[in-house]
Design an enzyme around this catalytic site. Sequence first.
Site, PDB file in Angstrom:
ATOM      1  N   LYS A 281       0.912  -1.256   0.052  1.00  0.00           N
ATOM      2  CA  LYS A 281      -0.178   0.048  -0.030  1.00  0.00           C
ATOM      3  C   LYS A 281       0.774   1.081   0.074  1.00  0.00           C
ATOM      4  CE  LYS A 281      -4.347   1.649   2.292  1.00  0.00           C
ATOM      5  NZ  LYS A 281      -5.590   1.256   2.786  1.00  0.00           N
ATOM      6  N   GLU A 366     -19.767  -4.030  10.255  1.00  0.00           N
ATOM      7  CA  GLU A 366     -20.660  -3.319  11.259  1.00  0.00           C
ATOM      8  C   GLU A 366     -21.721  -4.042  11.742  1.00  0.00           C
ATOM      9  OE1 GLU A 366     -19.569  -2.746   8.146  1.00  0.00           O
ATOM     10  OE2 GLU A 366     -18.498  -0.597   8.439  1.00  0.00           O
ATOM     11  N   ARG A 394     -25.697  -0.704   7.274  1.00  0.00           N
ATOM     12  CA  ARG A 394     -25.346  -2.188   7.126  1.00  0.00           C
ATOM     13  C   ARG A 394     -25.799  -3.162   8.515  1.00  0.00           C
ATOM     14  NH1 ARG A 394     -20.713  -3.921   4.036  1.00  0.00           N
ATOM     15  NH2 ARG A 394     -21.530  -3.386   1.861  1.00  0.00           N
TER      16      ARG A 394
HETATM   17  C1  LIG Z   1     -19.271  -0.946   4.979  1.00  0.00           C
HETATM   18  C2  LIG Z   1     -18.012  -0.148   5.024  1.00  0.00           C
HETATM   19  N1  LIG Z   1     -17.295  -0.048   6.059  1.00  0.00           N
HETATM   20  C3  LIG Z   1     -16.021   0.843   6.070  1.00  0.00           C
HETATM   21  C4  LIG Z   1     -15.797   1.379   5.139  1.00  0.00           C
HETATM   22  C5  LIG Z   1     -14.594   2.172   4.993  1.00  0.00           C
HETATM   23  N2  LIG Z   1     -13.595   1.687   4.392  1.00  0.00           N
HETATM   24  C6  LIG Z   1     -13.159   2.177   3.047  1.00  0.00           C
HETATM   25  S1  LIG Z   1     -11.584   1.313   2.547  1.00  0.00           S
HETATM   26  C7  LIG Z   1     -11.364   0.571   3.975  1.00  0.00           C
HETATM   27  C8  LIG Z   1     -10.462  -0.258   4.186  1.00  0.00           C
HETATM   28  C9  LIG Z   1     -10.277  -1.338   3.020  1.00  0.00           C
HETATM   29  O1  LIG Z   1      -8.966  -2.142   3.146  1.00  0.00           O
HETATM   30  P1  LIG Z   1      -9.006  -3.125   1.943  1.00  0.00           P
HETATM   31  O2  LIG Z   1     -10.026  -3.642   1.422  1.00  0.00           O
HETATM   32  O3  LIG Z   1      -7.789  -3.907   2.432  1.00  0.00           O
HETATM   33  O4  LIG Z   1      -8.238  -2.155   0.953  1.00  0.00           O
HETATM   34  P2  LIG Z   1      -7.110  -1.280   0.946  1.00  0.00           P
HETATM   35  O5  LIG Z   1      -7.276   0.062   1.362  1.00  0.00           O
HETATM   36  O6  LIG Z   1      -6.121  -1.787   1.660  1.00  0.00           O
HETATM   37  O7  LIG Z   1      -6.646  -1.480  -0.677  1.00  0.00           O
HETATM   38  C10 LIG Z   1     -12.523   0.891   5.117  1.00  0.00           C
HETATM   39  C11 LIG Z   1     -12.609   0.225   6.198  1.00  0.00           C
HETATM   40  C12 LIG Z   1     -16.471   1.066   3.801  1.00  0.00           C
HETATM   41  N3  LIG Z   1     -16.042   1.587   2.792  1.00  0.00           N
HETATM   42  N4  LIG Z   1     -17.492   0.203   3.917  1.00  0.00           N
END
Ligand SMILES: Cc1ncc(C[n+]2csc(CCOP(=O)(O)OP(=O)(O)O)c2C)c(N)n1
Length: 621
Positions: A281, A366, A394
Amino acid sequence: MSRLDQINGPADIRRIPVAEWGALASEIRRFLISHCAESGGHLASNLGVVELTMAMYLSFCPPEDKIIWDVGHQSYTHKILSGRKKDFAGLRQFGGIAGFPKRNENPCDAFNTGHSSTSISAGLGMATARDLRGEHHAVISVIGDGALTGGMAYEALNNAGRMKSNFIIVLNDNRMSISENVGGMSAYLNSIRTSAGYNRLKENVAEALSAIPGLGKRMVESLRTTKNGIKQLFVPGMLFENLGVTYLGPVDGHDIKKMMRVFEEARRLNRAVLVHVITEKGKGYRPAERHPDLFHGVGPFELATGVPKKNKHYPDYTDVFSKTLIQLAAEDSRIVAVTAAMPEGTGLAAFGRRYPQRYFDVGIAEQHAVTSAAGLAAGGMKPVVAVYSSFLQRGFDQVLHDVCIQNLPVVFAIDRAGLVGADGETHQGVFDLSYLGCIPNMTILAPKNCWELEEELRFAFSYGGPIAIRYPRGQAYRGLGEHREPIRFGKAELLFREEKTALLALGSMVSTAEHVREKLKALGQPCTLVNMRFAKPIDRELLAELAETHQNFVTLEENVLRGGFGLEVAEWASSQEKELSVTHIALPDAYVEHGDVSVLRQHLGIDSDSIVRVLRDKYHW
Ligand SMILES: Cc1ncc(C[n+]2csc(CCOP(=O)(O)OP(=O)(O)O)c2C)c(N)n1
Ligand SMILES: CC(=O)[C@@H](O)[C@H](O)COP(=O)(O)O
Ligand SMILES: [Mg+2]
């Protein structure tokens, strides 16, 4: 002409010579970094998937082949390769292209995303539709390791094993959610990664076998898919295999050729296949590599240093929540806190550092966050679930079924309630009054300023039943500090008393109503201003008292009209003997796109000038 300038549509990358792929990746990275330095965005996640996206565009043919990006925050390279580099000046701005995939924006955007963990379900559905229609394109769901902590992903994997045709899941594993990833699945992926050397050995064995003319490839294939113990020797991702999903990997997500080879193999299998890709990342920008959490989502920053351009002068509501919670927790050891993978965004990170035993990051989950909080409450603790308004959507049934039916004392600290801006329709927090307001036993408050949030939190932990406090993204209002009427259940706060017209405002709309009042006063139309404070229950006693001297009631809320408190005021007004006029200032029955919050407010008519215009027109002032 740069290589990037030669990319104007999805097929163009195939015209870039192999020897120049690395240079193209660097150009894309430079473009992403300078764009985000200027305008902000989800930088670190996007930097991590440059080669992965290129490999997918080289191996598959969007828009015929369908790529579904989980969350979709990492889709910038996809937008560039599909021909949208020219539109980046307007990225996440009102009227411009979105920060997430949108089907109505480009045919290469196969499925809208924004909330996490939906891609495998959507991909499974699309692959099934393809088969039923006799079509043959590829369907690829790209899911991050963070998104793989969300319940929906498991529900989908549980189903994916039934596939008898090709469906590809690309697991983009960078060990990070927004913050460090958590939980058993994360540990499992880690164990696969750390045994990568061993896996390479197995790959070499497989390669050697494949090289045997005639027989080799078939031998490897049958060893990979056979149900006996030999499979263990070749397949590291047994958990996925046991679910009926073929596991391929782990593969270096910054090596385009290697990924293309694995995608080719994945494409040949008539079943669900998970390709485990390891990425970094923030790759390619030192500050983001060192602090991927800080560069997950950024505002404008200095390119040379990564330092944010805007210094924060005043605390935002999140800071107020964070600081107050720590104070309250010092007074009451039963207070515990739950976040669904948003420790920084919700302000719980500081609580976690101060009270690690009383802090729970449950992953992007959630629903589980809410029900586990219900369990904590049933067990005698005082949990707060700190969550963004749109993500709590959610957990609707969990709030109803697990918290409210049992009337359990769970505090919901609902951040990002109201318009959030650049993230757009999936993230606007404009439904929580509606989806919480309809649940029996739920109480809902909203603070008018930073001090009131402190007081409401104190009240919430002493209340003894389900209670939600909603507050918006951004700087906490510091006006009206002289108005500190103590919080009493279901009671509003009368700020200014006049006659004839009463502005009834909730939370973020109190400061707007203050401006409306000043403008109307200047026009010779002084108004009463009420801080409603409770969206549920509303203060009918005060309304009845005001009805004696007032004719016009104006409700103001940053929520869709349906299900908000305004319609309840209208219902109350219609039951009065005296004829009363009620005007509603709220959001329409529509999704609100991305854009600067102040632009959106004007567009939607909830800024003070628009409100004054509406009232002047209606009442002929
Ligand atoms: C239901 C929900 N909860 C929280 C989020 C906030 N959120 C957006 S990206 C993320 C992390 C995602 O991690 P990953 O899938 O590993 O992607 P990366 O950013 O590491 O590429 C979170 C918690 C969201 N988009 N949707
Ligand atoms: C993609 C996503 O869902 C989050 O990264 C979100 O953009 C965070 O929003 P805030 O910037 O309001 O914390
Ligand atoms: Mg990740």
